[in-house]
Enzyme design. Sequence first.
Site, short mmCIF file in Angstrom:
data_model
loop_
_atom_site.label_atom_id
_atom_site.label_comp_id
_atom_site.label_asym_id
_atom_site.label_seq_id
_atom_site.Cartn_x
_atom_site.Cartn_y
_atom_site.Cartn_z
N HIS A 140 37.29 28.19 25.70
CA HIS A 140 38.62 28.68 26.07
C HIS A 140 39.15 27.88 27.24
O HIS A 140 38.46 27.68 28.23
CB HIS A 140 38.50 30.16 26.44
N ASP A 185 42.25 27.33 29.83
CA ASP A 185 43.48 27.86 30.44
C ASP A 185 44.36 26.73 30.94
O ASP A 185 43.91 25.88 31.69
CB ASP A 185 43.13 28.79 31.61
N PHE A 212 44.34 33.80 37.81
CA PHE A 212 43.18 33.50 38.64
C PHE A 212 41.91 34.10 38.04
O PHE A 212 41.95 35.16 37.42
CB PHE A 212 43.39 34.04 40.05
N ASP A 265 40.83 38.55 27.25
CA ASP A 265 40.65 37.52 28.27
C ASP A 265 40.82 38.12 29.65
O ASP A 265 41.89 38.60 29.99
CB ASP A 265 41.72 36.43 28.01
N GLY A 278 37.94 39.45 33.06
CA GLY A 278 37.02 40.48 33.55
C GLY A 278 35.99 40.94 32.54
O GLY A 278 35.49 42.07 32.62
N SER A 312 33.31 33.32 34.48
CA SER A 312 32.39 33.48 35.61
C SER A 312 31.10 34.19 35.20
O SER A 312 30.01 33.80 35.62
CB SER A 312 33.07 34.22 36.75
ZN ZN Z 1 42.79 32.41 29.25
#
Ligand code: ZN
Length: 206
Positions: free
Chosen positions: A20, A22, A130, A162, A164, A185
Amino acid sequence: MLNLENEIRKLEKNGIDMLHFDVMDGVFVNNITYGLPILESVRKVTGLTLDVHLMITDPLKYAERFAKAGADYISFHAESVSDIGETIDTIRKSGAKPALAIKPATPADIVYPYLEKLDMVLVMTVEPGFGGQSFIPETADKVRLIRQRIDELGLDIRLEVDGGINSETASIVTDAGSDVLVSGSYLFRADDMAEAARLLREGGSC
Ligand code: ZN
């Protein structure tokens, strides 16, 4: 590039099936990344499915370039200024799979009229822009509504979340009907990425 290539090999080795990506323009969201050259380099070194998420003001203007640079899926936002139907058609014509993305505050029904033309819907489960934010639980209701609609129409399209996503939130979104989980993360911080990915697939709860 060397470092990026190492990270890609790590994803491949650990059974991750999509990368993925961004892309932000510093306007639609308050952050800047330069997507095209990186995407081209990544395309050259991997056969992984490349899932490009355009968080930019005018995706219609750039969709074709991202498709040519090697994107498999291109997600763009319903909240952008581009005409939704036209952007979907342009992505399709350029050889990529169109996906429509919505932010946490955008109602689910915005995507309904386009479902038949889409390959995927992306529900943002945090405010875009973010990394490292916490999952917004209410977004699961939207995932549920959209999944219901997809099933009612008998469509075979994917439903991506997408933001968390980790071993705890994965079960919430998979129960709600999501089948593509974006995780950054959480996976990269895990000591054992393959195990972390397996937990996500099985709906979390370690
Ligand atoms: Zn994304």
